[in-house]
Design a protein around this motif. Structure first.
Motif, mmCIF file in Angstrom:
data_model
loop_
_atom_site.group_PDB
_atom_site.id
_atom_site.type_symbol
_atom_site.label_atom_id
_atom_site.label_comp_id
_atom_site.label_asym_id
_atom_site.label_seq_id
_atom_site.Cartn_x
_atom_site.Cartn_y
_atom_site.Cartn_z
ATOM 1 N N GLY A 109 0.808 -1.213 0.000
ATOM 2 C CA GLY A 109 0.000 0.000 0.000
ATOM 3 C C GLY A 109 0.842 1.264 0.000
ATOM 4 N N ALA A 112 4.513 1.115 0.960
ATOM 5 C CA ALA A 112 5.356 0.577 -0.112
ATOM 6 C C ALA A 112 5.691 1.661 -1.120
ATOM 7 C CB ALA A 112 4.663 -0.598 -0.797
ATOM 8 N N VAL A 113 4.716 2.490 -1.452
ATOM 9 C CA VAL A 113 4.929 3.506 -2.478
ATOM 10 C C VAL A 113 5.728 4.691 -1.931
ATOM 11 C CG1 VAL A 113 3.734 5.252 -3.849
ATOM 12 C CG2 VAL A 113 2.934 2.890 -3.868
ATOM 13 N N ALA A 116 9.113 2.886 1.166
ATOM 14 C CA ALA A 116 10.079 1.864 0.768
ATOM 15 C C ALA A 116 11.149 2.366 -0.213
ATOM 16 C CB ALA A 116 9.350 0.646 0.201
ATOM 17 N N ALA A 120 16.480 2.245 -0.703
ATOM 18 C CA ALA A 120 17.364 1.795 -1.785
ATOM 19 C C ALA A 120 18.636 2.626 -1.860
ATOM 20 C CB ALA A 120 16.614 1.872 -3.117
ATOM 21 N N ALA A 121 19.626 2.072 -2.530
ATOM 22 C CA ALA A 121 20.830 2.835 -2.853
ATOM 23 C C ALA A 121 20.439 3.992 -3.763
ATOM 24 C CB ALA A 121 21.843 1.934 -3.561
ATOM 25 N N ARG A 128 25.130 -0.195 -1.768
ATOM 26 C CA ARG A 128 25.526 -1.522 -2.275
ATOM 27 C C ARG A 128 26.993 -1.799 -1.983
ATOM 28 N NH1 ARG A 128 22.582 0.021 -7.049
ATOM 29 N NH2 ARG A 128 20.509 -0.901 -7.045
ATOM 30 N N ARG A 273 20.666 24.200 -9.972
ATOM 31 C CA ARG A 273 21.481 23.496 -10.956
ATOM 32 C C ARG A 273 20.967 23.892 -12.326
ATOM 33 N NH1 ARG A 273 18.752 18.856 -12.727
ATOM 34 N NH2 ARG A 273 16.817 18.478 -11.596
ATOM 35 N N ARG B 103 0.576 2.551 -9.689
ATOM 36 C CA ARG B 103 1.612 1.803 -8.963
ATOM 37 C C ARG B 103 1.037 0.656 -8.114
ATOM 38 N NH1 ARG B 103 4.930 6.782 -6.465
ATOM 39 N NH2 ARG B 103 2.873 7.739 -6.480
ATOM 40 N N ILE B 106 3.435 -1.951 -7.246
ATOM 41 C CA ILE B 106 4.313 -1.639 -6.113
ATOM 42 C C ILE B 106 3.550 -1.800 -4.801
ATOM 43 C CG2 ILE B 106 5.780 0.130 -5.086
ATOM 44 C CD1 ILE B 106 6.005 1.369 -7.904
ATOM 45 N N ARG B 107 2.323 -1.296 -4.801
ATOM 46 C CA ARG B 107 1.509 -1.408 -3.575
ATOM 47 C C ARG B 107 1.322 -2.859 -3.166
ATOM 48 N NH1 ARG B 107 -0.741 3.534 -2.590
ATOM 49 N NH2 ARG B 107 -0.544 4.915 -4.372
ATOM 50 N N GLU B 108 1.168 -3.727 -4.162
ATOM 51 C CA GLU B 108 0.957 -5.141 -3.841
ATOM 52 C C GLU B 108 2.275 -5.910 -3.769
ATOM 53 O OE1 GLU B 108 -1.935 -6.422 -6.659
ATOM 54 O OE2 GLU B 108 -3.531 -5.228 -5.726
ATOM 55 N N ARG B 109 3.363 -5.181 -3.927
ATOM 56 C CA ARG B 109 4.690 -5.751 -3.773
ATOM 57 C C ARG B 109 5.033 -6.819 -4.805
ATOM 58 N NH1 ARG B 109 7.609 -3.656 0.072
ATOM 59 N NH2 ARG B 109 9.661 -4.589 0.157
ATOM 60 N N ALA B 113 9.282 -1.675 -4.276
ATOM 61 C CA ALA B 113 9.660 -0.279 -4.506
ATOM 62 C C ALA B 113 11.161 -0.085 -4.362
ATOM 63 C CB ALA B 113 8.920 0.617 -3.518
ATOM 64 N N GLU B 114 11.780 -0.825 -3.432
ATOM 65 C CA GLU B 114 13.221 -0.674 -3.198
ATOM 66 C C GLU B 114 13.990 -0.993 -4.467
ATOM 67 O OE1 GLU B 114 11.142 -2.482 -1.551
ATOM 68 O OE2 GLU B 114 11.258 -2.082 0.600
ATOM 69 N N ALA B 117 13.492 1.828 -6.937
ATOM 70 C CA ALA B 117 14.197 3.039 -6.518
ATOM 71 C C ALA B 117 15.701 2.863 -6.680
ATOM 72 C CB ALA B 117 13.851 3.369 -5.073
ATOM 73 N N GLY B 118 16.158 1.625 -6.630
ATOM 74 C CA GLY B 118 17.591 1.370 -6.705
ATOM 75 C C GLY B 118 18.136 1.377 -8.117
ATOM 76 N N THR B 119 17.280 1.429 -9.104
ATOM 77 C CA THR B 119 17.799 1.463 -10.467
ATOM 78 C C THR B 119 17.525 2.823 -11.082
ATOM 79 O OG1 THR B 119 17.585 0.640 -12.712
ATOM 80 C CG2 THR B 119 15.692 0.296 -11.282
ATOM 81 N N THR B 124 11.964 8.567 -11.710
ATOM 82 C CA THR B 124 10.950 9.060 -10.778
ATOM 83 C C THR B 124 10.276 10.313 -11.307
ATOM 84 O OG1 THR B 124 12.693 10.188 -9.608
ATOM 85 C CG2 THR B 124 12.010 8.075 -8.725
ATOM 86 N N VAL B 127 6.905 9.735 -12.934
ATOM 87 C CA VAL B 127 5.731 9.239 -12.189
ATOM 88 C C VAL B 127 4.587 10.222 -12.362
ATOM 89 C CG1 VAL B 127 4.825 8.774 -9.883
ATOM 90 C CG2 VAL B 127 7.094 7.941 -10.514
ATOM 91 N N THR B 277 17.506 16.765 -16.220
ATOM 92 C CA THR B 277 16.932 15.704 -15.408
ATOM 93 C C THR B 277 17.958 15.233 -14.378
ATOM 94 O OG1 THR B 277 15.691 13.659 -15.499
ATOM 95 C CG2 THR B 277 17.630 13.782 -16.871
ATOM 96 N N VAL B 278 17.462 14.723 -13.268
ATOM 97 C CA VAL B 278 18.356 14.221 -12.226
ATOM 98 C C VAL B 278 19.144 13.037 -12.784
ATOM 99 C CG1 VAL B 278 18.458 13.097 -9.971
ATOM 100 C CG2 VAL B 278 16.869 14.986 -10.357
ATOM 101 N N GLU B 317 17.585 -5.987 -12.849
ATOM 102 C CA GLU B 317 16.957 -6.355 -11.572
ATOM 103 C C GLU B 317 15.490 -6.709 -11.767
ATOM 104 O OE1 GLU B 317 18.498 -3.537 -12.371
ATOM 105 O OE2 GLU B 317 19.349 -2.497 -10.630
#
Lengths: 302, 743
Positions: A109, A112-113, A116, A120-121, A128, A273, B103, B106-109, B113-114, B117-119, B124, B127, B277-278, B317
Motif C-alpha cells: 500500500g 510501499a509507495v 520503501a 534503496a541505494a 551496495r 542546478r 503503482r 508496487i503497492r501489492e509488492r 519499490a526498493e 528506486a535502486g535502479t 521518478t 511518475v 533531469t536528475v 533487476e
C-alpha cells in the motif's frame, strides 16, 4: 514555542563569456510541513526569466524551472521566504528497529509507495558497495532490540561526536566512501552518512535540505549572509512517522530548522542546478544564505 | 557444417541445404560484405576522424558482417511467436502504465519499490505521466532451446535498437540471393517503415504530426542505423543541438526559422534526453525537453516515442519479476518464459565458413523481433536480426559482430501497390545542422574531385612521357609540383632543387593522402544528411570509401583515379538531377560553386604564378608553357572546351580567359559566380553585393585576382556560417554548491 524566520538564499553566477541561453532548475522554496507554515515565498531571477515553470516532484517538493533566452554573462536566483516553525514534540516510538525493518520488508500500500523507495541505494548513497562500512557506523547505536527512535538519536550523537566538521575537506561530489575513510566532512556528508547507515540496516531514510538558524558567539554581531544551506536526515518509524535528526549538530530539530524539501539524497534537491548554452567559459559562483529570526517570539526564545 | 536439419533456427530442410551449399557460400559472403559497404553502412564503420571544418568526430560503430545463412522460421512458428510478442508488448505497456501511474504493482509488492528506486532506469520524474502510449515500438530478444522451446532473453523498451539493421541486412540479402528469397516466399519487410511511421504518428494528438528521428549524432554507436531509419521513414534526423524548447514545445532549428515538432522518435536512452533531469548523462540532450514532454494532453508539448521512463523494463533487476508483473496486469494466452539460466543449452545453426571465426561452423543465435503499435494493434516485423552467440556469451550480450537475417518463409503476402513515399517535404525543411553538412558535403566533393583529376592528369602525362621530368631543366616538373600542392591546398614549394621522379612521386602520394582526408570528411558530412541525398549516392559513397582505403595504403593507380572521377561525376550528377530545388539544394550548390571558384583560383595560381618573372625563376620554353597550360585546362576539366573553342595549340591568355571569364564554360569562375548570383536572387541574401564584387574583379591581372577571389570565398564562407550555421554548442553544466552547514 514556534519561531518565525526570514530566509534569504541568493545564488549568483558570473561567466567569463556571454551565454545565449540558460536553463536553471531550483529547489529553494520551503515546502509546508507538519511543523512548518510558509507565510511568504518569492523566487526572483536576474536577468528576468523568459520562461518559468513551477511543478512538484515525486516527493512533493516545489521546483521552479527558469529559461533565460537572451545573452547574459551573469545570473542570480534569490529566494526570500518567511516561515513559521512550530516546536516539534519529542518523537516517541519504541518499536525495536528490527521490527521496523521487518515491517518495511512486508510493506504494501502507501508505505510501499511512499516509504520503501527510501531504503534503496541512490546516487550519493551507495549502500551496495559501502554497506559493510555503513553498518559499522550504525552498529554501536543499533543494538539488538533497541527502539527505533532511541537508536536513531544515539546514531545522531555518535556521528556528530565521531566525525569532524571540516569545510575544506569535501565538495558537492565527494564520495561517501572518502567521508567514511577520513571521518570528516560537512553537513551534506553527514546527512548522507546517516541516511546510508540506516539504509544499510534495511531502514528507510531520507535526505532533508533546508536551513538552520546560527547563533553568533556572545558579543559578536550576526553576520548577514554568512549562513549556509543545511542538510540533515530523517528516518521512518511506524509510530511517529518521519523523524528528522541532525547528525551535524547531534540533536533532533526542535524549532531552529527550516525545511526546503527532501529526497533520496542531495541529487534530488540540489538548490540550484542547470545548464547554459554558450562558449566555454569560467564560472564564478557565489552563494549567500541569511536566516534571521523575526518572529514575535524572537526575544523570548533565549 | 553443423546440422542442417533438426534445428528450429533453420526450419526447412530443403531450403536449409540450398542455403548452406558450400559451393555458393563463399561467393555469397563476399557479395554480402561488399554490399554492406556499398549500401552505405560499411563506410561509416571505418574511422572517419575529422569533419570538413576540422571538428573532431569519433565514430565508435563496430564493423559488422552479415552471415549469408539466415535464420529461417516456418509460418506456424512465426505466427505463434508474433502472437506471443504482440501480447507481451501489450502486457508490458500495461506494466509501464502502472509503474508510472497507480503503482498497484508496487503497492501489492509484485515489484518491490526498493528495487525500482535502486535502479536509475526507473525515472521518478516520470511518475504521474500519462502518455498516450509508452511503447509505440518494442523489440525482444528470443532464444530457442534444442527442444524448440522459445525463451525471452531480454525486452528492449527504451529506444529499441536494431530495426534499421534488420531492414538494412535484408536489403543486402535480397540482392545476394533474390532467387532463393522469391522461391522460399520470404515475407517482405517493405511495409514495415510505413507501419512504424503510423505507430509514431499515433502517439500524437495531431492528424499529421511532424515526426523527427532524435539521434545522438555521429558519436552515437548506432548512428548507421539512425541514418538508415531516417531515410526509410522519410523524417529528418536531428541531434540535440538542432532542437530547442520554448513555451513547453519542441522546435527544430531550420533554415526558415523554428519549426514545431510533435513526435520525437528518440534513439537516445532515457537519461540522455534532457541535461536538466536528475542523473542526466551525455551531452546530446535538449534542455527542457522533459518539461515539454510532461505537458501531455491537449495543447502544447511533445510526444516521445518511446515514452520517457520506458527503459525501466530493461533493468536487469526487474527481469526476473516481469513474468509476475505481466500476469498481474494482463492475461496473456501465449506466454513466453523468461530465460533464467544463461547457460541453458540453446539450439545451434550453421555459420558460413569464416563469417565469425575460422573453423567455427555453428553457433547459437539470439533472434531479435520487432513490433510497433499503431494504437489499434501491434504489428510484428515478419523478420528480424539474428545475433550470433559465441560460446560463453551471455545471450543478452553477444560478442560476435556477425548478424544473420531472419526469414519468415511460406508467406503469401498480398502484393504491394507501390511503396509509400515519405510525407515530409524535405525541400522546405532543412535543419540548420543539416544545411551545414550539405554545404560541406558539396565543398569537400568539389575539392576532392579536383584533387583526383589533377593527380590523374599529372600522373598520366608523366607515364606517357618520362622525358618531361627534365624539360627546361626541371621547370615543367617544378610547376607540376606546385599544381599538385596547390590543389591540395598545401604550401608553395621552393622551386630548387629541381625535382626528380622520386620527389614527384612523393608529391603525388601527398596529394593522395590529402585526397583520402578530403574523402573522409566528405563521407562524414554526407553521412549526417543521408535523408537529403539521392538514394543511389549511398553506393557512390561506398565506392569512395573503398578508394579512400586504397589511397591511405598508397595503392592507387591511374585506373582507380579514372573510376573515382566517374564516381564524383555521378555524385555531382545525382545532386543536380535528383534534388528538389529548395533550400537544401541551394545551400549545397552554394558550397559547390564557392569551392569551384577556389579550386580554379588555386590551380591558376599554381600553374601561372611568376610566369613572367625573370631572375631566379626557371626558364620557360614555349613547349613548357603549352604543356603546363594543357595540364591546367585538363585539371579543370576544360581541355575539351578549349579545343572546341580554339583550333590553335593551347595559349595561355585564351586558357586563362576560358577558366576565368568565359561564363559559357561551366567550370569557369564566371559561370560559378553567375550561379551564385542566382542563389542571391533566390534568397541567399547574405552574399548580396559580395558576388557582384567578385564578378567585377575578374578583369584584374592574375596576381591581383588570385588574392581577391580567395578573400571572396573566405568572406562568403564566414557570412554563410554566421547566417545559417551558428548552431549552439552543447549545454554546459552550471556549477553546484552543496549544503555546507556546520554545527
Amino acid at each position: 514555542m514556534s519561531r518565525t524566520y526570514r530566509v534569504v538564499h541568493r545564488t549568483a553566477y558570473h561567466y567569463s563569456a556571454t551565454m545565449s541561453d540558460g536553463y536553471t532548475v531550483v529547489h529553494v522554496e520551503p515546502r509546508p510541513t507538519e511543523f512548518q507554515t510558509v507565510l511568504e515565498t518569492t523566487v526572483m531571477v536576474d536577468p528576468p526569466a523568459s520562461a518559468t515553470t513551477t511543478y512538484h516532484d515525486v516527493f512533493g517538493n516545489v521546483i521552479h524551472q527558469y529559461g533565460i533566452h537572451e545573452p547574459h554573462d551573469a545570473m542570480a536566483v534569490e529566494a526570500r521566504s518567511v516561515v513559521t516553525v512550530a516546536e516539534r514534540p519529542d518523537p516517541v516510538d519504541t518499536t525495536p528497529w528490527e521490527d521496523v525493518v521487518a515491517a518495511l520488508d512486508a510493506a504494501t500500500g502507501d508505505v510501499a509507495v511512499d516509504v520503501a523507495p527510501f531504503r534503496a541505494a541512490s546516487h550519493f548513497v551507495d549502500v551496495r558497495s559501502l554497506g559493510g562500512a555503513l553498518r559499522e557506523v550504525a552498529a554501536p547505536a543499533f543494538t539488538p532490540g533497541r527502539g527505533i527512535v532511541a537508536a536513531t538519536r544515539d546514531l545522531c550523537t555518535r556521528i556528530a561526536a565521531g566525525f569532524e566538521f571540516d569545510p575544506g575537506f569535501s565538495d558537492v561530489s565527494t564520495p561517501l566512501g572518502d567521508v567514511l575513510d577520513a571521518r570528516r566532512g560537512v553537513c551534506q556528508d553527514f546527512a548522507h552518512l546517516a541516511v546510508g547507515a540506516l539504509r544499510a540496516l534495511g531502514l528507510a531514510a531520507r535526505y532533508v535540505s533546508g536551513y538552520i538558524e546560527t547563533i553568533p558567539p556572545p558579543g559578536a554581531p550576526r553576520l548577514v549572509g554568512a549562513d549556509a544551506s543545511h542538510a540533515w536526515a530523517s528516518v521512518w518509524t511506524p509510530g511517529a512517522g518521519w523523524v528528522d535528526f541532525d547528525p551535524t549538530n547531534g540533536h533532533l530539530p526542535v524549532n531552529d530548522h527550516v525545511t526546503v524539501g527532501w529526497g533520496r539524497d542531495y541529487a534530488d534537491v540540489i538548490p540550484v542546478r542547470g545548464v547554459m548554452i554558450g562558449p566555454a567559459a569560467e564560472q564564478r559562483l557565489e552563494v549567500a544564505v541569511d536566516v534571521e529570526r523575526i518572529g514575535p517570539q524572537a526575544a523570548a526564545a533565549e | 557444417m553443423g546440422t542442417v536439419t533438426g534445428t528450429p533456427l533453420l526450419a526447412d530442410a530443403t531450403l536449409g541445404r540450398r542455403l548452406t551449399d558450400p559451393e555458393l557460400l563463399v561467393d555469397r559472403q563476399l557479395r554480402a560484405d561488399r554490399l554492406l559497404t556499398s549500401e552505405g553502412a560499411g563506410y561509416l564503420v571505418h574511422d572517419l576522424p575529422v569533419r570538413a571544418d576540422g571538428r573532431l568526430a569519433t565514430i565508435e560503430s563496430r564493423p559488422w558482417r552479415i552471415d549469408p545463412i539466415p535464420v529461417v522460421l516456418d509460418p506456424a512458428t512465426f505466427r505463434w511467436l508474433s502472437l506471443a510478442v504482440a501480447e507481451r508488448m501489450e502486457a508490458l505497456e500495461a506494466v509501464l502504465a502502472d509503474l508510472y501511474g497507480p503503482r498497484t504493482l508496487i503497492r501489492e509488492r509484485v515489484v518491490p519499490a526498493e528495487l525500482l528506486a535502486g535502479t536509475p532506469r526507473y525515472r521518478t520524474d516520470a511518475v504521474g505521466w500519462t502518455p498516450r502510449r509508452w511503447l509505440p515500438t518494442y523489440a525482444v530478444d528470443l532464444a530457442v532451446d534444442v527442444t524448440g522451446r522459445w525463451w525471452v532473453v531480454q525486452d528492449l523498451t527504451d529506444a529499441p535498437p536494431g530495426l534499421g539493421y534488420a531492414l538494412l541486412d535484408r536489403s543486402v540479402q535480397a540482392r545476394v540471393m533474390p532467387d532463393v528469397i522469391a522461391d522460399a516466399e520470404v515475407a517482405s519487410l517493405a511495409r514495415f517503415p510505413a507501419r512504424l511511421r503510423s505507430a509514431l504518428a499515433a502517439v500524437a494528438d495531431e492528424d499529421s504530426p511532424r515526426i523527427v528521428l532524435f539521434s545522438g549524432g555521429l558519436d552515437h554507436p548506432s548512428y548507421v542505423e539512425h541514418s538508415y531509419l531516417a531515410v526509410q521513414l522519410g523524417v529528418n534526423l536531428v541531434e540535440g543541438a538542432d532542437l530547442v524548447v520554448r513555451q513547453r514545445r519542441v522546435w527544430l532549428r531550420a533554415l526558415d526559422g523554428l519549426e514545431p515538432v510533435d513526435v520525437l522518435y528518440r534513439r537516445l536512452e532515457d537519461p540522455m534526453l534532457d541535461p536538466l533531469t536528475v542523473g542526466a548523462r551525455g551531452a546530446g540532450g535538449v534542455p527542457g525537453l522533459l518539461q515539454a514532454a510532461a505537458a501531455t494532453g491537449p495543447g502544447p508539448g511533445v510526444m516521445l516515442a518511446n515514452g520517457y521512463g520506458a527503459g525501466v523494463l530493461e533493468a536487469p533487476e526487474l527481469r526476473p519479476l516481469l513474468a509476475d508483473a505481466i500476469a498481474a496486469v494482463a492475461r496473456p494466452e501465449q506466454s513466453l518464459p523468461q530465460l533464467a539460466d544463461p547457460n541453458q543449452p540453446l539450439a545451434r545453426m550453421p555459420l558460413a565458413p569464416g563469417s565469425v571465426a575460422p573453423g567455427l561452423d555453428s553457433a547459437a543465435v539470439v533472434v531479435r523481433l520487432f513490433a510497433v503499435h499503431d494504437g489499434r494493434r501491434a504489428h510484428v516485423l515478419p523478420g528480424g536480426t539474428g545475433r550470433v552467440l559465441l560460446d560463453g556469451d551471455h545471450p543478452a550480450h553477444p560478442t560476435a559482430a556477425t548478424a544473420k537475417d531472419v526469414w519468415v518463409i511460406g508467406q503469401t503476402i498480398a502484393p504491394m501497390i507501390g511503396p509509400r513515399l515519405p510525407q515530409v517535404d524535405f525541400a522546405r525543411s532543412v535543419p540548420t545542422r543539416a544545411a551545414d553538412a550539405l554545404y560541406w558535403t558539396n565543398r569537400t566533393a568539389e575539392r576532392a574531385e579536383a584533387m583526383a583529376r589533377t593527380m590523374q592528369v599529372v600522373t598520366s602525362r608523366l607515364e606517357a612521357d618520362h622525358g618531361l621530368l627534365a624539360l627546361d631543366q626541371g621547370a615543367w616538373s617544378t610547376r607540376m609540383r606546385q599544381v599538385l600542392v596547390g590543389v591540395a591546398r598545401g604550401r608553395w614549394i621552393d622551386p630548387f632543387p629541381y625535382p626528380t621522379i622520386d620527389t614527384i612521386t612523393e608529391d603525388l602520394a601527398g596529394v593522395g593522402d590529402a585526397l583520402a582526408r578530403e574523402i573522409g570528411a566528405l563521407l562524414t558530412e554526407a553521412t549526417t544528411v543521408r535523408e537529403f541525398m539521392p538514394v543511389s549516392s549511398g553506393r557512390v559513397l561506398g565506392r569512395l570509401a573503398v578508394l579512400r582505403e586504397a589511397l591511405q595504403q598508397r595503392l592507387t593507380v591511374v585506373d582507380d583515379l579514372d573510376a573515382v572521377l566517374t564516381d564524383f561525376a555521378a555524385l555531382a550528377g545525382l545532386w543536380q538531377e535528383s534534388i528538389v530545388r529548395g533550400p537544401a539544394w541551394r545551400i549545397g550548390d552554394t558550397g559547390r560553386r564557392l569551392e569551384r571558384v577556389l579550386v580554379v583560383t588555386d590551380l591558376l595560381d599554381a600553374a601561372c604564378r611568376d610566369w613572367d618573372a625573370t631572375g631566379d625563376a626557371p626558364a620557360w620554353s614555349p613547349e613548357t608553357e603549352a604543356i603546363t597550360v594543357e595540364v591546367l585546362l585538363a585539371a579543370n576539366d576544360s581541355l575539351v572546351s578549349y579545343r572546341r573553342a580554339h583550333r590553335s595549340d593551347v595559349e595561355r591568355g585564351l586558357a586563362v580567359h576560358l577558366l576565368v571569364r568565359d561564363a559559357t564554360n561551366p567550370r569557369s569562375i564566371a559561370a560559378s559566380l553567375d550561379q551564385l548570383a542566382r542563389h542571391v536572387a533566390d534568397g541567399e541574401t547574405s552574399l548580396a553585393g559580395l558576388v557582384d564584387g567578385a564578378r567585377a574583379a575578374l578583369d584584374l591581372p592574375l596576381d591581383e585576382l588570385v588574392p581577391t577571389l580567395r578573400e571572396f570565398v573566405a568572406e562568403a564562407g564566414r557570412r554563410l556560417v554566421a547566417r545559417w550555421f551558428s548552431t549552439p554548442v552543447n549545454p554546459i553544466g552550471m556549477r553546484r554548491r552543496g549544503a555546507g552547514g556546520g554545527p
